[in-house]
Enzyme design. Structure first.
Site, short mmCIF file in Angstrom:
data_model
loop_
_atom_site.label_atom_id
_atom_site.label_comp_id
_atom_site.label_asym_id
_atom_site.label_seq_id
_atom_site.Cartn_x
_atom_site.Cartn_y
_atom_site.Cartn_z
CG ASP A 177 -2.37 -20.06 -0.69
OD1 ASP A 177 -1.58 -19.91 0.28
OD2 ASP A 177 -2.08 -20.75 -1.68
CG ASP A 230 -7.24 -4.46 3.78
OD1 ASP A 230 -8.26 -4.45 4.49
OD2 ASP A 230 -7.08 -3.72 2.80
CE LYS A 237 1.04 -17.67 -2.71
NZ LYS A 237 0.19 -18.86 -2.57
CE1 TYR A 267 -3.20 -2.79 -0.03
CE2 TYR A 267 -3.84 -2.26 2.20
CZ TYR A 267 -4.00 -3.01 1.06
OH TYR A 267 -4.96 -3.98 1.02
CG ASP A 301 -12.61 -6.67 6.03
OD1 ASP A 301 -12.21 -6.14 7.09
OD2 ASP A 301 -13.13 -6.02 5.10
#
Ligand code: NAD
Length: 358
Positions: free
Chosen positions: A224, A248, A192, A141, A252
């Site tokens: 994942d 992020d 990852k 970001y 959620d």
């Protein structure tokens, strides 16, 4: 020493939820020896209307001088057409970056009384209590270079950069280990590393920091798989630490396991442990001013403030238990209502928590 708390109610339901959270702080001050000084100021659309800016210099100055900030919510359709830097949400982002709040703590906890609110089966989520620690000021970001450009054939392309320095990884890893140490002493680092160099560095640095925390059991998981495991068997996790982008998304998912946005608190901490505490939800303009908003996410944010910035674990637990007791009494705001329960207004819910603090 008296702790200074700045309350920034903001817009929409912000003033209603902050009123209840402030009443809880005042009750703790009056009856349980909490030594705090409360001050309130403007942020978001409310600040824009009064001063022309979503984060006035005075508000920022007070936030810098405070030991903790309690933040309501900002935003509303009437400000959506303003230039980006004047929108209420810019005030919030600016506040986070000015205060250096690099560690985002998002607990996902399901009160057993509300297990029906989840879309997952009761036995999968009942008793869920996990904490996601997300790096908030680095990663893709913020990484440079970033741009949209045109190649030599006139076709568009865009680039973002996922970059972490070892210093950034080390400090968020430490937050993760420290929190895991105060919980069930299990930390899962999500990355990852099978594909990304930045994740391999992440994993290496987390392992190095882990040497200093022999009492915390460290594991690693690819993002994942973590997404899958969070919906398959979320109770396997205690504390998760991860980067900005993965955090992020995973936070959620974790939030939705509990099914009720009105119950979820959050914290963002700086290096000194000072922090800003806010509900996960927004300003809910559709229900603002009606006295129906659920104040419990904000009251639980106060509990996080007590634990992480004011070092009053005892009072944090008192508030969390009081919330459970208020739910046990059968009180429900509309968002968490089920058939046999008694519908409570925002003020009644806040009042019930205060009664239960005793
Ligand atoms: P929202 O979280 O405000 O509301 C989503 C839905 O959930 C609405 O139907 C709302 O009534 C309900 N809801 C939310 N919190 C509730 C609570 N405590 N009790 C009962 N019901 C609750 O998200 P949105 O509608 O997408 O956004 C509204 C505004 O809030 C926008 O301007 C958005 O930019 C802003 N926003 C601000 C923040 C923040 O300040 N941190 C976060 C998200 C959105």
């Amino acid at each position: 020493m008296t702790a200074r708390i700045l309350v920034l109610p903001g817009d929409g339901v912000g003033p209603e939820i902050c009123r209840e959270a402030t009443r809880v702080l005042e009750a703790l001050q009056r009856d349980h020896g909490l030594d705090v000084e409360l001050e309130e100021d403007l942020v978001g659309g409310a600040a824009y209307e009064a001063t022309g800016e979503p984060l006035p210099a005075e508000t920022l100055e007070k936030a810098r001088g405070a030991d903790a900030v309690l933040f309501g919510a900002v935003g509303g359709a009437q400000w959506d057409e303003l230039p980006r830097e004047l929108r209420p949400e810019s005030g919030l982002l600016q506040l986070r970056s000015e205060l250096g709040l690099f560690a985002n703590l998002r607990p996902a906890m399901l009160y057993p009384q509300l297990a029906h609110a989840s879309t997952l089966r009761h036995e999968v989520v009942a008793g869920l209590d996990l904490m996601i620690v997300r790096e908030l000021t680095g990663g893709i970001y913020f990484g440079q270079p970033r741009s949209t450009r045109t190649d030599t054939h006139g076709r568009r392309q865009a680039v973002n950069t996922m970059l972490y320095t070892e210093g950034e990884i080390e400090r968020i890893a430490r937050v993760g280990f420290d929190i895991a140490r105060r919980r069930n002493k299990r930390l899962c680092s999500v990355d990852k590393a099978n594909v990304l160099e930045v994740s391999q560095l992440w994993r290496d640095v987390v392992n190095e920091v882990g040497q200093e925390y022999p009492d915390v059991e460290l594991s690693h998981m690819y993002v994942d798989n973590a997404a899958m495991q969070l919906v398959r068997a979320p109770k396997q996790f205690d504390t998760i630490v991860t980067g900005n982008l993965f955090g992020d998304i995973l936070s959620d998912i974790a939030a939705m396991l509990t099914g009720s946005i009105g119950m979820l608190p959050s914290a963002a901490l700086d290096e000194a442990g000072r922090g800003m505490y806010e509900p996960v939800h927004g300003s809910a303009p559709d229900i603002a001013g009606q006295g129906v908003v659920n104040p419990l996410a904000t009251i639980l944010s106060v509990a996080m403030m007590l634990r992480h910035s004011l070092h009053r674990q005892d009072l944090a637990e008192r508030v969390e238990h009081a919330v459970g007791d208020a739910l046990d009494r059968g009180l429900r705001t509309r968002d968490i209502m089920d058939d046999e329960k008694q519908v409570a207004s925002t003020g009644e819910m806040g009042g019930a928590v205060i009664d239960m603090l005793q």
